[in-house]
Design a protein around this motif. Structure first.
Motif, short mmCIF file in Angstrom:
data_model
loop_
_atom_site.label_atom_id
_atom_site.label_comp_id
_atom_site.label_asym_id
_atom_site.label_seq_id
_atom_site.Cartn_x
_atom_site.Cartn_y
_atom_site.Cartn_z
N ASP A 36 0.83 -1.20 -0.09
CA ASP A 36 -0.08 -0.26 0.01
C ASP A 36 1.04 1.07 0.10
OD1 ASP A 36 -1.95 -1.96 0.62
OD2 ASP A 36 -2.96 -0.57 1.99
N CYS A 96 -6.30 -2.61 4.22
CA CYS A 96 -6.57 -3.72 5.17
C CYS A 96 -6.45 -2.68 6.97
CB CYS A 96 -6.14 -4.54 5.33
SG CYS A 96 -4.68 -4.64 5.49
N TYR A 101 -9.43 -7.45 9.43
CA TYR A 101 -9.66 -9.12 10.61
C TYR A 101 -10.35 -8.90 11.50
CZ TYR A 101 -4.57 -8.07 7.58
OH TYR A 101 -4.31 -7.69 7.28
N CYS A 112 -2.78 -2.21 7.71
CA CYS A 112 -1.71 -1.69 6.80
C CYS A 112 -2.19 0.01 7.16
CB CYS A 112 -2.83 -1.32 5.17
SG CYS A 112 -1.74 -2.81 4.29
N CYS A 176 1.40 -5.19 2.85
CA CYS A 176 0.79 -5.68 3.05
C CYS A 176 -0.19 -6.90 3.84
CB CYS A 176 -0.96 -6.09 2.30
SG CYS A 176 -2.15 -5.95 2.85
N SER A 177 -0.79 -6.99 5.66
CA SER A 177 -0.33 -7.50 6.57
C SER A 177 -1.32 -8.81 5.88
CB SER A 177 -0.61 -7.06 7.77
OG SER A 177 -0.52 -6.27 8.15
ZN LIG Z 1 -3.14 -4.07 3.60
#
Ligand SMILES: [Zn+2]
Length: 198
Positions: A36, A96, A101, A112, A176-177
């Motif tokens: 991102d 995100c 999540y 993010c 990104c996670s």
């Molecule tokens: Zn992300």
């Protein structure tokens, strides 16, 4: 001429300054990793890259090589100068965040949104909002019927995308996670920012 390299570790973010004329290369080191990206005017922090204005004025979901990214007042902030990847990049999705999540049952997951806030704070920058980013390597082009499906990033190890900065900016990049299928191929990996000055 100089080159600075900043590694963005998996599931984290980094902010660096860069000046007009610099080339910003974003390299997917291990492949299939979304980043991102935000650009914020270093002299006027109220001006940041607007994906909405970029889509509107460019009349595309993502600029072609040679086209500009615009700030939220419609002025050019960067040019896409090279794309050494399969060319799949998103400008529709927000970063995100915790709520995404939590909807997957994942509490206190890296994201993010928070990584953007931490990265900007590390350079003394605080924006009133977290703008929608340019999601480099994100493979989520709309279907003909308007359906949005996020696929696995198609980028291979070493693939990159290059921007020419059109003013002095603060660059923020998060790796990104998302660590569940499919976005980042189940594995979060680092990205590299390489800033090449003229
Ligand atoms: Zn992300």
């Amino acid at each position: 001429m100089g080159i600075r390299s900043v590694t963005v570790p998996a599931q984290s973010g980094r902010a660096v300054d860069a000046v007009e004329g610099d080339l910003l290369h974003i390299v997917d080191l291990d492949g299939h990793q979304v980043g991102d990206l935000w650009l914020i005017d270093a002299k006027d922090h109220t001006r940041w890259l607007s994906v909405g204005h970029t889509r509107d004025r460019g009349e595309r979901l993502f600029p072609l090589v040679g086209q500009h990214f615009l700030d939220r007042f419609g002025d050019p902030i960067a040019e896409l100068v090279a794309d050494d990847s399969p060319g799949k990049h998103d400008m529709l999705f927000p970063p995100c965040d915790r709520s995404l999540y939590e909807s997957e049952g994942l509490v206190d997951h890296p994201n993010c949104y928070d990584n953007f806030v931490s990265a900007t704070a590390s350079v003394g920058l605080r924006l009133p909002v977290v703008p929608d980013p340019v999601n480099v390597f994100q493979n989520s082009a709309p279907e003909a019927d308007g359906t949005l499906i996020v696929g696995t990033a198609a980028s291979e190890p070493g693939d990159s995308i290059t921007f020419r900065l059109m003013r002095d900016v603060i660059v923020v990049l998060t790796a990104c996670s998302v660590d569940y299928w499919p976005t980042n191929n189940m594995e979060c990996t680092p990205l590299l920012m390489r800033i090449e000055s003229a």
